[in-house]
Motif scaffolding. Structure first.
Motif, PDB file in Angstrom:
ATOM      1  N   PRO A 165      44.221  59.284  37.570  1.00 50.52           N
ATOM      2  CA  PRO A 165      43.200  58.231  37.476  1.00 50.52           C
ATOM      3  C   PRO A 165      43.627  57.087  36.562  1.00 50.52           C
ATOM      4  CG  PRO A 165      42.498  60.196  36.285  1.00 50.52           C
ATOM      5  CD  PRO A 165      43.767  60.557  36.981  1.00 50.52           C
ATOM      6  N   ARG A 166      43.399  55.863  37.049  1.00 45.97           N
ATOM      7  CA  ARG A 166      43.679  54.668  36.236  1.00 45.97           C
ATOM      8  C   ARG A 166      42.522  53.692  36.370  1.00 45.97           C
ATOM      9  NH1 ARG A 166      49.795  52.253  36.187  1.00 45.97           N
ATOM     10  NH2 ARG A 166      50.950  54.195  36.085  1.00 45.97           N
ATOM     11  N   MET A 167      42.330  52.918  35.304  1.00 45.27           N
ATOM     12  CA  MET A 167      41.313  51.876  35.335  1.00 45.27           C
ATOM     13  C   MET A 167      41.773  50.722  36.220  1.00 45.27           C
ATOM     14  SD  MET A 167      38.703  52.716  33.679  1.00 45.27           S
ATOM     15  CE  MET A 167      38.029  51.073  33.973  1.00 45.27           C
ATOM     16  N   GLY A 168      40.791  50.025  36.826  1.00 38.93           N
ATOM     17  CA  GLY A 168      41.114  48.850  37.629  1.00 38.93           C
ATOM     18  C   GLY A 168      39.921  47.925  37.720  1.00 38.93           C
ATOM     19  N   VAL A 169      40.151  46.754  38.268  1.00 40.50           N
ATOM     20  CA  VAL A 169      39.072  45.803  38.511  1.00 40.50           C
ATOM     21  C   VAL A 169      39.252  45.234  39.913  1.00 40.50           C
ATOM     22  CG1 VAL A 169      40.325  43.852  37.473  1.00 40.50           C
ATOM     23  CG2 VAL A 169      37.840  43.785  37.603  1.00 40.50           C
ATOM     24  N   VAL A 170      38.144  45.103  40.640  1.00 41.11           N
ATOM     25  CA  VAL A 170      38.188  44.613  42.025  1.00 41.11           C
ATOM     26  C   VAL A 170      38.341  43.090  42.015  1.00 41.11           C
ATOM     27  CG1 VAL A 170      36.907  44.389  44.190  1.00 41.11           C
ATOM     28  CG2 VAL A 170      36.819  46.534  42.887  1.00 41.11           C
ATOM     29  N   LEU A 171      39.444  42.611  42.587  1.00 41.39           N
ATOM     30  CA  LEU A 171      39.690  41.171  42.643  1.00 41.39           C
ATOM     31  C   LEU A 171      39.733  40.641  44.073  1.00 41.39           C
ATOM     32  CD1 LEU A 171      42.358  40.797  39.800  1.00 41.39           C
ATOM     33  CD2 LEU A 171      39.922  40.328  39.691  1.00 41.39           C
ATOM     34  N   ALA A 172      39.574  41.525  45.055  1.00 40.97           N
ATOM     35  CA  ALA A 172      39.510  41.087  46.458  1.00 40.97           C
ATOM     36  C   ALA A 172      38.697  42.104  47.241  1.00 40.97           C
ATOM     37  CB  ALA A 172      40.916  40.952  47.052  1.00 40.97           C
ATOM     38  N   CYS A 173      37.905  41.636  48.162  1.00 34.90           N
ATOM     39  CA  CYS A 173      37.132  42.523  49.039  1.00 34.90           C
ATOM     40  C   CYS A 173      37.671  42.423  50.460  1.00 34.90           C
ATOM     41  CB  CYS A 173      35.649  42.155  49.012  1.00 34.90           C
ATOM     42  SG  CYS A 173      34.856  42.579  47.447  1.00 34.90           S
ATOM     43  N   ASP A 174      37.492  43.524  51.229  1.00 33.87           N
ATOM     44  CA  ASP A 174      38.021  43.596  52.601  1.00 33.87           C
ATOM     45  C   ASP A 174      39.503  43.252  52.622  1.00 33.87           C
ATOM     46  OD1 ASP A 174      35.547  44.335  53.730  1.00 33.87           O
ATOM     47  OD2 ASP A 174      34.885  42.253  53.639  1.00 33.87           O
ATOM     48  N   ALA A 175      40.250  43.833  51.665  1.00 34.90           N
ATOM     49  CA  ALA A 175      41.688  43.586  51.588  1.00 34.90           C
ATOM     50  C   ALA A 175      42.392  44.247  52.766  1.00 34.90           C
ATOM     51  CB  ALA A 175      42.229  44.146  50.275  1.00 34.90           C
ATOM     52  N   GLU A 176      43.494  43.642  53.182  1.00 33.83           N
ATOM     53  CA  GLU A 176      44.278  44.192  54.281  1.00 33.83           C
ATOM     54  C   GLU A 176      44.917  45.509  53.836  1.00 33.83           C
ATOM     55  OE1 GLU A 176      45.012  43.334  57.495  1.00 33.83           O
ATOM     56  OE2 GLU A 176      43.342  41.938  57.315  1.00 33.83           O
TER      57      GLU A 176
END
Length: 754
Positions: free
Chosen positions: A48-59
């Motif tokens: 497990p790693r932390m992250g932040v969503v910077l794009a939605c419906d990514a390819e």
């Protein structure tokens, strides 16, 4: 709702720092949005790693997508402006995505990986618990039967003025039981809200009108219209020390709030925060929020939540306050704008000026830089017409600038005075004490003595982990301390470890100055302000308040006593040990000395009594010291800008410093040389990019905490093309696995002295 998202993951190497695509579970669909904090499986073993969503419906990158482990609540989502700010930092400072995210939100608002109650499922956990409190409001009239109690009547009377927290009610003698009983009757309604914290609540609000001088009013009139246009505008308020720049800020903030906009005020260091907070709190009360590193994590989180929830109209703080989640900013003030503390020295290596300009553009705000000694770059921009220049040429109240005397310390020694305090300064302090006035002494070296040298082999005793002399601190029984890594040797050695000769202790720090002053003036109360004495919480505020109450006669300290402080009874300033700064490395060395001396001299004679200053030096004819003594910024600027032009330094170019650090000096040197080769190779394919490359060379301090440091200096044009070239070079450097030998860091705002 998104089915796939692009996530910036924590602890990603620069070369692999991209958005990774993850699938979203059906029960997470409503929770995931741009800016959401998430927990993701990453790499082999899906740790497990932390992250932040910077794009939605990514390819999707493959048909076998991993699913998100967990999503933080919507309240932890980055605002659209902070999201854009993350992208800006990533594009301008050569940091990773997640380093940018961690810069814009405080530690307490961040999350960390944890395990659910089953001990298996990875989940998100707050770094700090979000503190809430109960808020009560009137929901219905109080029935008269059965007859209400006195406490119930008091509660309803209090709440008729608006909602109140449980703490407010208890402060008025109304217990939780009384409030809950009224809730059960339907008279009150309650809800849980984020707890607020009114820091510095003890400061009383004052209502008297601000009276500006004719010159201050003219400055305000020149700046105020730019608050109303809705278009970004930059201005430099250049005023002599004691000219009352802060009153102009306060009047502009007043106008800004009247227009329904918000204000952000930056100060360069924590020691200046208490006085600025006092000014703002007295004027604007509870709706002032504070952001700086001296707050503990909980205090900072609560203040940040207050800003995010719209409970603050004004934010005041040090460099990181530029990331405050204020919406609708109309005014940003950067006070003492020339200070190097506005430039971050760790990733992301940003300049608060650069971030402020970006936010001013986004918000259509007025960005106001202010100083008695503006940076050469800012004054050049103003003279070139790219920034409005507004001047204050007279001291507030018509007081003259302090008279300045330069004392030649070589002549003092020849006359038989071996002390670090000259006879002229000793006489002036005694006169000041007799008159009931106060004195500030600047000595930019903490400790007691600054080095130990062997009488036989002449070797200087250095830190075993750093390439710097150990400093003798007399307190705690006497110890040698490294000011870079914190290594201590106790008790202090008396013989040379190299040859067994006798060690002689030399030099002069704030501790020794305090001791010498106490011997010369036993009747005086002396306050020492340096990193050693101000480490405790609220130490700056308490000490400055004590000095303001005249509990001390003399204040001796490092740079923290030189700028922004305003005490009516200070009529004498002394500058000791300035020579070491005169000959420092870095192209801003003269600017730093001129600013520091001008600023500290300006602490004197700010009220009805005239001020004086004494500068001690072994170089009395030095032009920088003489121009600072005359408070002649225009003459200094004319000299400095020609030096910058001839040497090709900012503002005539961008200065990029690439630093290399590792445990083996030979490998660090080789890695730095290889980076330079890669840069030359890649630049040759784009001949239109102007570059001058110097080095690589060892850092001015080769080793800190057993890590060797080399640097490469690149004079460039700081634009998209150059930054793209540098990213390409960094990628090649990582592909060759050179970071294993020496990590590389890029700083576009350094003065070159590392």
């Amino acid at each position: 709702m998104p089915k796939t998202v692009g996530v910036a993951v924590s602890h990603a190497a620069f070369h692999f720092d991209k958005l990774y695509t993850y699938a979203v579970m059906p029960d997470q669909q409503d929770a995931v949005r741009l800016g959401s904090m998430v927990l993701v499986p990453f790499g082999r073993g899906s740790r497990p790693r932390m992250g932040v969503v910077l794009a939605c419906d990514a390819e999707p990158e493959s048909s076998k997508l991993k699913y998100l482990f967990d999503v933080a609540p919507a309240s932890a989502c980055l605002t659209p402006e902070l999201l854009e700010l993350v992208r800006f930092l990533k594009g301008r400072t050569f940091c990773t995505w997640y380093e940018a995210v961690k810069a814009v939100i405080p530690y307490g608002a961040q999350y960390k990986p944890a395990l659910a109650a089953d001990g298996v499922t990875p989940v998100l956990q707050k770094q700090l618990t979000r503190h809430t409190e109960t808020l009560y409001r009137l929901a219905a009239p109080l029935p008269q039967k059965p007859k209400p109690t006195a406490k119930q009547l008091a509660a309803v009377a209090l709440l008729s003025g608006g909602p109140r927290t449980q703490g407010d009610l208890e402060a008025h003698g109304i217990s939780r039981a009384v409030a809950e009983n009224l809730c059960a009757k339907g008279v009150l309604a309650s809800e849980q809200v984020n707890k607020s914290l009114d820091l510095y609540a003890h400061i009383p609000q004052r209502t008297e009108q601000l009276d500006l001088t004719a010159e201050q009013q003219a400055a305000f009139d020149a700046l105020a219209p730019h608050l109303e246009t809705g278009q970004a505008h930059a201005a430099l308020l250049y005023g002599v020390t004691g000219s009352g720049k802060t009153l102009v800020f306060l009047k502009l903030i007043e106008r800004c709030l009247a227009l329904g906009k918000k204000a952000l005020v930056l100060v360069p260091e924590i020691s200046l925060t208490p006085q600025m907070i006092r000014r703002l709190k007295e004027r604007f009360g509870r709706r002032v929020a504070v952001q700086h590193s001296a707050l503990n994590h909980t205090e900072r989180l609560l203040q940040w939540q207050m800003i995010q929830d719209g409970g603050a109209d004004i934010v005041v703080g040090t460099r990181s306050a530029i990331f405050s989640p204020l919406e609708g900013i109309g005014l940003m003030v950067i006070d003492e704008e020339q200070e190097h503390t506005y430039r971050s020295e760790s990733a992301p290596r940003y300049s608060a000026h650069e971030v402020a300009r970006w936010r001013a553009t986004k918000n259509g705000a007025l960005l106001l830089l202010a100083s008695a000694t503006p940076s050469t770059e800012s004054f050049y921009e103003a003279q070139a017409g790219r920034c409005q220049l507004v001047r204050l040429t007279q001291r507030y109240g018509g007081q003259p600038l302090p008279s300045v005397q330069i004392v030649d310390m070589r002549a003092e020694l020849a006359a038989g005075n071996p002390r670090e305090i000259s006879l002229a300064l000793e006489d002036a302090i005694r006169e000041n004490l007799d008159a009931g006035k106060q004195t500030i002494l600047l000595l930019n070296r903490r400790g007691y003595q600054t080095m130990a040298q062997c009488e036989d082999c002449r070797e200087v005793l250095k830190c075993p982990k750093c390439s710097v002399p150990m400093v003798y601190h007399k307190n705690e029984g006497g110890r040698l301390l490294c000011h870079y890594c914190g290594t201590q040797i106790q008790p202090r050695p008396t013989v040379c470890p190299a040859c067994g000769g006798k060690l002689q202790y030399r030099g002069f720090g704030t501790q020794k100055a305090e001791e010498e002053l106490a011997a010369l003036f036993p009747e005086a109360h002396i306050l020492r302000m340096d990193q050693d004495t101000t480490s405790a919480k609220d130490a700056h505020e308490k000490m400055l308040a004590q000095f303001a109450r005249h509990e001390y006669d003399i204040m001796v300290g490092t740079q923290m006593v030189a700028k922004g402080l305003d005490f009516e009874d200070v009529t004498l300033v002394g500058v000791l040990g300035i020579d070491s700064l005169l000959f420092a490395q870095g192209f801003r060395a003269y600017e730093t000395v001129f600013s520091l001396v001008t600023q500290v001299v300006g602490r004197s004679g700010r009220a009805s009594s005239p001020g004086r200053a004494i500068i001690q030096t072994t170089d009395p004819d030095n032009p920088v010291l003489n121009l600072a003594a005359a408070q002649d910024y225009d003459a200094f600027f004319a000299q400095e800008i020609e030096y910058r032009r001839l040497g090709l330094y900012p503002p005539f170019c961008g200065l990029c410093i690439v630093t290399f650090s590792g445990k083996k000096e030979g490998e660090v040197a080789k890695a730095a040389a290889r980076f330079a080769q890669i840069l030359a190779r890649e630049a040759a394919q784009q001949p239109g990019i102007p570059l001058r490359v110097l080095g690589p060379t060892p850092g001015s301090i080769l080793m800190i905490n057993e890590i060797y440091r080399y640097k490469l200096t690149v004079k460039c044009r700081n634009d998209k093309t150059f930054r793209a070239l540098l990213r390409q070079v960094l990628a090649c450097y990582e592909e060759e696995k050179l970071p294993a030998k020496a990590s590389a860091a890029v700083d576009m705002h350094s003065d070159g002295d590392i």
